[in-house]
Design a protein around this motif. Structure first.
Motif, PDB file in Angstrom:
ATOM      1  N   CYS A  62       0.833  -1.208   0.000  1.00 14.64           N
ATOM      2  CA  CYS A  62       0.000   0.000   0.000  1.00 14.64           C
ATOM      3  C   CYS A  62       0.866   1.255   0.000  1.00 14.64           C
ATOM      4  O   CYS A  62       0.564   2.225  -0.699  1.00 14.64           O
ATOM      5  CB  CYS A  62      -0.929   0.009   1.212  1.00 14.64           C
ATOM      6  N   ALA A  63       1.939   1.230   0.768  1.00  9.10           N
ATOM      7  CA  ALA A  63       2.809   2.410   0.877  1.00  9.10           C
ATOM      8  C   ALA A  63       3.517   2.720  -0.436  1.00  9.10           C
ATOM      9  O   ALA A  63       3.867   3.872  -0.696  1.00  9.10           O
ATOM     10  CB  ALA A  63       3.830   2.202   1.982  1.00  9.10           C
ATOM     11  N   ALA A  64       3.717   1.712  -1.267  1.00  5.93           N
ATOM     12  CA  ALA A  64       4.418   1.913  -2.533  1.00  5.93           C
ATOM     13  C   ALA A  64       3.529   2.538  -3.603  1.00  5.93           C
ATOM     14  O   ALA A  64       4.028   2.969  -4.644  1.00  5.93           O
ATOM     15  CB  ALA A  64       4.969   0.581  -3.038  1.00  5.93           C
ATOM     16  N   LEU A  65       2.238   2.596  -3.341  1.00  2.00           N
ATOM     17  CA  LEU A  65       1.288   3.127  -4.322  1.00  2.00           C
ATOM     18  C   LEU A  65       0.673   4.426  -3.813  1.00  2.00           C
ATOM     19  O   LEU A  65       0.522   4.606  -2.608  1.00  2.00           O
ATOM     20  CB  LEU A  65       0.172   2.108  -4.572  1.00  2.00           C
ATOM     21  N   PRO A  66       0.284   5.311  -4.719  1.00  2.00           N
ATOM     22  CA  PRO A  66      -0.390   6.534  -4.270  1.00  2.00           C
ATOM     23  C   PRO A  66      -1.716   6.181  -3.599  1.00  2.00           C
ATOM     24  O   PRO A  66      -2.362   5.212  -3.970  1.00  2.00           O
ATOM     25  CB  PRO A  66      -0.612   7.322  -5.560  1.00  2.00           C
ATOM     26  N   VAL A  67      -2.089   6.967  -2.608  1.00  2.00           N
ATOM     27  CA  VAL A  67      -3.310   6.687  -1.844  1.00  2.00           C
ATOM     28  C   VAL A  67      -4.559   6.841  -2.701  1.00  2.00           C
ATOM     29  O   VAL A  67      -5.493   6.070  -2.606  1.00  2.00           O
ATOM     30  CB  VAL A  67      -3.391   7.592  -0.590  1.00  2.00           C
ATOM     31  N   SER A  68      -4.573   7.826  -3.569  1.00  2.00           N
ATOM     32  CA  SER A  68      -5.740   8.035  -4.419  1.00  2.00           C
ATOM     33  C   SER A  68      -5.278   8.492  -5.795  1.00  2.00           C
ATOM     34  O   SER A  68      -4.098   8.727  -6.030  1.00  2.00           O
ATOM     35  CB  SER A  68      -6.685   9.066  -3.803  1.00  2.00           C
ATOM     36  N   GLY A  69      -6.227   8.624  -6.683  1.00  2.00           N
ATOM     37  CA  GLY A  69      -5.896   9.038  -8.042  1.00  2.00           C
ATOM     38  C   GLY A  69      -5.371   7.871  -8.851  1.00  2.00           C
ATOM     39  O   GLY A  69      -5.438   6.719  -8.440  1.00  2.00           O
ATOM     40  N   ARG A  70      -4.847   8.176  -9.994  1.00  2.00           N
ATOM     41  CA  ARG A  70      -4.350   7.145 -10.895  1.00  2.00           C
ATOM     42  C   ARG A  70      -3.008   6.600 -10.419  1.00  2.00           C
ATOM     43  O   ARG A  70      -2.175   7.336  -9.934  1.00  2.00           O
ATOM     44  CB  ARG A  70      -4.202   7.711 -12.298  1.00  2.00           C
ATOM     45  N   VAL A  71      -2.861   5.317 -10.577  1.00  2.00           N
ATOM     46  CA  VAL A  71      -1.558   4.700 -10.321  1.00  2.00           C
ATOM     47  C   VAL A  71      -0.676   5.066 -11.513  1.00  2.00           C
ATOM     48  O   VAL A  71      -1.083   4.891 -12.658  1.00  2.00           O
ATOM     49  CB  VAL A  71      -1.681   3.169 -10.191  1.00  2.00           C
ATOM     50  N   PRO A  72       0.502   5.609 -11.269  1.00  2.78           N
ATOM     51  CA  PRO A  72       1.377   5.964 -12.389  1.00  2.78           C
ATOM     52  C   PRO A  72       1.646   4.768 -13.302  1.00  2.78           C
ATOM     53  O   PRO A  72       1.799   3.640 -12.832  1.00  2.78           O
ATOM     54  CB  PRO A  72       2.661   6.434 -11.714  1.00  2.78           C
ATOM     55  N   ARG A  73       1.684   5.029 -14.581  1.00  2.48           N
ATOM     56  CA  ARG A  73       1.917   3.961 -15.561  1.00  2.48           C
ATOM     57  C   ARG A  73       3.209   3.197 -15.285  1.00  2.48           C
ATOM     58  O   ARG A  73       3.279   1.997 -15.518  1.00  2.48           O
ATOM     59  CB  ARG A  73       1.930   4.529 -16.976  1.00  2.48           C
ATOM     60  N   THR A  74       4.223   3.910 -14.798  1.00  2.00           N
ATOM     61  CA  THR A  74       5.497   3.228 -14.529  1.00  2.00           C
ATOM     62  C   THR A  74       5.339   2.167 -13.440  1.00  2.00           C
ATOM     63  O   THR A  74       5.870   1.068 -13.555  1.00  2.00           O
ATOM     64  CB  THR A  74       6.592   4.230 -14.124  1.00  2.00           C
ATOM     65  N   LEU A  75       4.583   2.491 -12.384  1.00  2.00           N
ATOM     66  CA  LEU A  75       4.338   1.503 -11.325  1.00  2.00           C
ATOM     67  C   LEU A  75       3.466   0.367 -11.843  1.00  2.00           C
ATOM     68  O   LEU A  75       3.723  -0.797 -11.563  1.00  2.00           O
ATOM     69  CB  LEU A  75       3.661   2.156 -10.123  1.00  2.00           C
ATOM     70  N   ALA A  76       2.433   0.711 -12.597  1.00  2.00           N
ATOM     71  CA  ALA A  76       1.546  -0.312 -13.141  1.00  2.00           C
ATOM     72  C   ALA A  76       2.314  -1.235 -14.083  1.00  2.00           C
ATOM     73  O   ALA A  76       2.096  -2.452 -14.084  1.00  2.00           O
ATOM     74  CB  ALA A  76       0.372   0.336 -13.865  1.00  2.00           C
ATOM     75  N   ALA A  77       3.222  -0.674 -14.867  1.00  2.00           N
ATOM     76  CA  ALA A  77       4.015  -1.481 -15.799  1.00  2.00           C
ATOM     77  C   ALA A  77       4.946  -2.433 -15.045  1.00  2.00           C
ATOM     78  O   ALA A  77       5.221  -3.543 -15.515  1.00  2.00           O
ATOM     79  CB  ALA A  77       4.817  -0.584 -16.731  1.00  2.00           C
TER      80      ALA A  77
END
Length: 88
Positions: free
Chosen positions: A18-33
């Motif tokens: 959870c801490a590695a991802l933004p709390v709200s909004g879009r997950v950055p494409r780089t993290l999703a990739a």
């Protein structure tokens, strides 16, 4: 970033995920990739769903540990509904 098995991992692993991802909004494409290296269709949305699943599973666990089983069941139901919408 690899995605742990959010049902079988420890609470500490869930918190780290959870801490590695933004709390709200879009997950950055780089993290999703990094979560979905092949970048399948809908990979950003899937990452966002996993984030929501992780936060709700984490909250359900914390509710159970504090003895609030009713609230835990609410969060577990949310997890079930998110799970059903996850892509294969």
């Amino acid at each position: 970033m690899s995605t742990p098995n959010l049902d079988d991992c420890s609470q500490e692993e869930r918190i780290a995920f959870c801490a590695a991802l933004p709390v709200s909004g879009r997950v950055p494409r780089t993290l999703a990739a990094r979560m979905f290296p092949g970048k399948p269709k809908g990979y950003v949305r899937a990452a966002e769903q996993l984030r929501a699943y992780a936060w709700n599973r984490r909250t359900a666990y914390e509710c159970r540990m504090s003895g609030d089983n009713v609230a835990a069941q609410v969060y577990e139901h949310i997890c079930d509904s998110i799970y059903l919408r996850l892509p294969a």
